[in-house]
Design a protein around this motif. Structure first.
Motif, mmCIF file in Angstrom:
data_model
loop_
_atom_site.group_PDB
_atom_site.id
_atom_site.type_symbol
_atom_site.label_atom_id
_atom_site.label_comp_id
_atom_site.label_asym_id
_atom_site.label_seq_id
_atom_site.Cartn_x
_atom_site.Cartn_y
_atom_site.Cartn_z
ATOM 1 N N GLY A 1 -0.919 -4.323 3.019
ATOM 2 C CA GLY A 1 0.033 -3.338 2.522
ATOM 3 C C GLY A 1 1.422 -3.911 2.345
ATOM 4 N N PHE A 2 1.857 -4.739 3.288
ATOM 5 C CA PHE A 2 3.200 -5.324 3.196
ATOM 6 C C PHE A 2 3.279 -6.302 2.026
ATOM 7 N N ARG A 3 2.195 -7.008 1.751
ATOM 8 C CA ARG A 3 2.173 -7.910 0.579
ATOM 9 C C ARG A 3 2.330 -7.112 -0.712
ATOM 10 N N VAL A 4 1.654 -5.950 -0.773
ATOM 11 C CA VAL A 4 1.790 -5.094 -1.956
ATOM 12 C C VAL A 4 3.229 -4.632 -2.096
ATOM 13 N N PHE A 5 3.831 -4.197 -0.996
ATOM 14 C CA PHE A 5 5.230 -3.750 -1.013
ATOM 15 C C PHE A 5 6.154 -4.839 -1.567
ATOM 16 N N LEU A 6 6.005 -6.070 -1.097
ATOM 17 C CA LEU A 6 6.896 -7.157 -1.522
ATOM 18 C C LEU A 6 6.802 -7.417 -3.023
ATOM 19 N N LYS A 7 5.602 -7.230 -3.599
ATOM 20 C CA LYS A 7 5.403 -7.514 -5.021
ATOM 21 C C LYS A 7 5.646 -6.296 -5.909
ATOM 22 N N ASP A 8 5.763 -5.131 -5.305
ATOM 23 C CA ASP A 8 5.789 -3.879 -6.066
ATOM 24 C C ASP A 8 7.105 -3.717 -6.825
ATOM 25 N N LYS A 9 7.013 -3.595 -8.148
ATOM 26 C CA LYS A 9 8.193 -3.421 -8.986
ATOM 27 C C LYS A 9 8.727 -1.990 -8.951
ATOM 28 N N ARG A 10 7.979 -1.087 -8.309
ATOM 29 C CA ARG A 10 8.421 0.306 -8.212
ATOM 30 C C ARG A 10 9.363 0.532 -7.028
ATOM 31 N N LYS A 11 9.610 -0.494 -6.226
ATOM 32 C CA LYS A 11 10.417 -0.278 -5.022
ATOM 33 C C LYS A 11 11.904 -0.162 -5.347
ATOM 34 N N LYS A 12 12.601 0.558 -4.464
ATOM 35 C CA LYS A 12 14.043 0.711 -4.567
ATOM 36 C C LYS A 12 14.715 -0.635 -4.304
ATOM 37 N N SER A 13 16.012 -0.666 -4.494
ATOM 38 C CA SER A 13 16.757 -1.892 -4.186
ATOM 39 C C SER A 13 16.681 -2.152 -2.680
ATOM 40 N N TYR A 14 16.793 -3.400 -2.280
ATOM 41 C CA TYR A 14 16.721 -3.725 -0.855
ATOM 42 C C TYR A 14 17.845 -3.076 -0.046
ATOM 43 N N ASP B 1 -0.752 15.421 -11.872
ATOM 44 C CA ASP B 1 -0.775 14.370 -12.901
ATOM 45 C C ASP B 1 -1.366 13.052 -12.437
ATOM 46 N N VAL B 2 -1.065 12.658 -11.181
ATOM 47 C CA VAL B 2 -1.291 11.269 -10.773
ATOM 48 C C VAL B 2 -2.130 11.190 -9.509
ATOM 49 N N ALA B 3 -3.130 10.318 -9.536
ATOM 50 C CA ALA B 3 -3.902 10.001 -8.331
ATOM 51 C C ALA B 3 -3.275 8.806 -7.641
ATOM 52 N N LEU B 4 -3.309 8.815 -6.329
ATOM 53 C CA LEU B 4 -2.714 7.750 -5.523
ATOM 54 C C LEU B 4 -3.789 6.949 -4.813
ATOM 55 N N GLU B 5 -3.396 5.765 -4.379
ATOM 56 C CA GLU B 5 -4.307 4.845 -3.697
ATOM 57 C C GLU B 5 -3.613 4.316 -2.448
ATOM 58 N N GLU B 6 -4.376 4.162 -1.362
ATOM 59 C CA GLU B 6 -3.811 3.582 -0.135
ATOM 60 C C GLU B 6 -3.203 2.214 -0.462
ATOM 61 N N ILE B 7 -2.073 1.895 0.160
ATOM 62 C CA ILE B 7 -1.334 0.699 -0.231
ATOM 63 C C ILE B 7 -2.116 -0.588 0.026
ATOM 64 N N HIS B 8 -2.931 -0.644 1.092
ATOM 65 C CA HIS B 8 -3.637 -1.890 1.361
ATOM 66 C C HIS B 8 -4.771 -2.146 0.380
ATOM 67 N N PHE B 9 -5.072 -1.151 -0.478
ATOM 68 C CA PHE B 9 -6.009 -1.375 -1.577
ATOM 69 C C PHE B 9 -5.277 -1.664 -2.888
ATOM 70 N N GLY B 10 -3.947 -1.640 -2.843
ATOM 71 C CA GLY B 10 -3.147 -1.931 -4.027
ATOM 72 C C GLY B 10 -2.045 -0.931 -4.273
ATOM 73 N N GLY B 11 -2.190 0.295 -3.734
ATOM 74 C CA GLY B 11 -1.147 1.305 -3.877
ATOM 75 C C GLY B 11 -0.849 1.703 -5.304
ATOM 76 N N ARG B 12 -1.829 1.594 -6.185
ATOM 77 C CA ARG B 12 -1.581 1.888 -7.599
ATOM 78 C C ARG B 12 -1.552 3.391 -7.869
ATOM 79 N N ASP B 13 -0.918 3.774 -8.965
ATOM 80 C CA ASP B 13 -0.949 5.136 -9.496
ATOM 81 C C ASP B 13 -1.973 5.184 -10.620
#
Length: 347
Positions: free
Chosen positions: A9-22, A251-263
């Protein structure tokens, strides 16, 4: 040691372009820590995203645990029925609540069908047992799940036309567990358009207030992906919120973050869009969980309901439902006055 799923999950977070600014993430994280009195590691499962602007409306880990383990909300007598799939099936049948037909079951290597005990010690004997069940019932396949199933783990399907193959693949897991063997439901044609590979269930969460009033807090629908035989999010499934007034998917289905966290705006296998999908028999399903709660009055239960062409069917009840999926599909459970009331009642 950090669990593998948290590392993923943390790896997904680091790569996720949807995240807010640090800087924004740091300030929100620090604010939650100060206000909630807990290191908010849960923040990195979902709340870090740019589109989540109300981070304080979501449950912290301590609040979720408080609800799940509350002695004010749960009674051991009720939990003993809910937590054992065999007892729960028999209980529902006794009270004329619709559940999948219970065909047979096993306690480890002892298998039971029509009042007879069969001792099974190898694949050949297990194949012979299911062959007899299929021949006597006329069924084509059975759905097996452990008495204490969690996250879909340990569930399997045994098919008459591929009996030896299925037994070879699943024998050790079946014999090492205690399992119920149910008839496989035929899912509603409309739901099959989204995902026909498994039974896709609606999760309703019910709450009984201090005046004995029964409330349905919320609902979301879970869908399996690929060839998965279960819809559970802990097994790679996805979930989408439900408009409770209209019985339509959001509108949107969610996925657990450790599986990718995709919308997902469409189901990843069928490409069927979620937005506005009208769930068949939704009001009947909602009424069913209220009726079931009258028979089994634990104050907080997660109900999994399947939709067939003939109406809703109870798949199982959950004594300690994972609150994360409901929290995120609702958009923050602490916005719900009834949920806040239940949290206060938890003690």
């Amino acid at each position: 040691m950090i669990p593998k799923h948290q590392k993923e999950g943390f790896r997904v977070f680091l790569k996720d372009k949807r995240k807010k600014s640090y800087p924004k993430i740091f300030l929100e994280f620090l604010s939650l820590w100060r206000e909630k009195g807990e290191i908010p590691l849960y923040y990195f499962k979902y709340l870090y995203r740019k589109d989540v602007t109300n981070v304080k409306d979501f449950l912290i880990t301590k609040e979720a645990s408080k609800i799940q383990r509350s002695r004010n909300l749960h009674k051991e007598e009720y939990l003993s029925i809910i937590s054992n799939k065999l007892i729960f099936s028999l209980f529902c049948k006794k009270n004329n609540l619709p559940v999948p037909e219970l065909i047979s079951y096993n306690f480890g290597s002892s298998f039971y069908y029509e009042g007879k005990c069969y001792k099974v010690s190898n694949n050949r004997e297990l194949t012979a047992f299911f062959k007899e069940v299929f021949n006597k019932t006329g069924k084509e396949k059975l759905f097996l799940k452990p008495f204490s199933l969690f996250g879909g783990r340990g569930a399997c399907i045994i098919r008459k036309n591929k009996l030896e193959e299925d037994v070879k693949e699943n024998a050790s897991s079946i014999i090492e567990n205690d399992c119920i063997h149910e008839d496989v439901l035929i899912q509603h044609d409309e739901v099959n358009k989204i995902n026909p590979s498994c039974i896709n269930t609606i999760r309703f969460e019910t709450y009984i207030d201090d005046k004995k009033g029964i409330h349905v807090l919320d609902a979301f629908m879970r869908f399996g992906t690929g060839d998965n035989i279960v819809d559970n999010g802990h097994s790679g499934g996805i979930y989408v919120g439900v408009n409770m007034q209209e019985g339509r998917l959001k509108d949107v289905a969610l996925e657990e973050i450790h599986f990718g966290g995709r919308d997902y705006f469409e189901h990843p296998t069928s490409n069927y869009p979620f937005k506005g999908f009208l769930i068949p028999y939704f009001n009947e399903a909602r009424n069913l969980v209220i009726e079931a709660t009258e028979f089994l009055p634990d104050r907080f239960i997660g109900w999994d309901i399947a939709i067939t062409n003939n109406g809703p069917v109870i798949i199982e009840a959950n004594e300690y439902p994972d609150l994360f999926m409901g929290d995120t599909s609702y958009g923050g459970y602490l916005k719900n006055p009834l949920f806040k009331e239940m949290l206060a009642e938890a003690g």
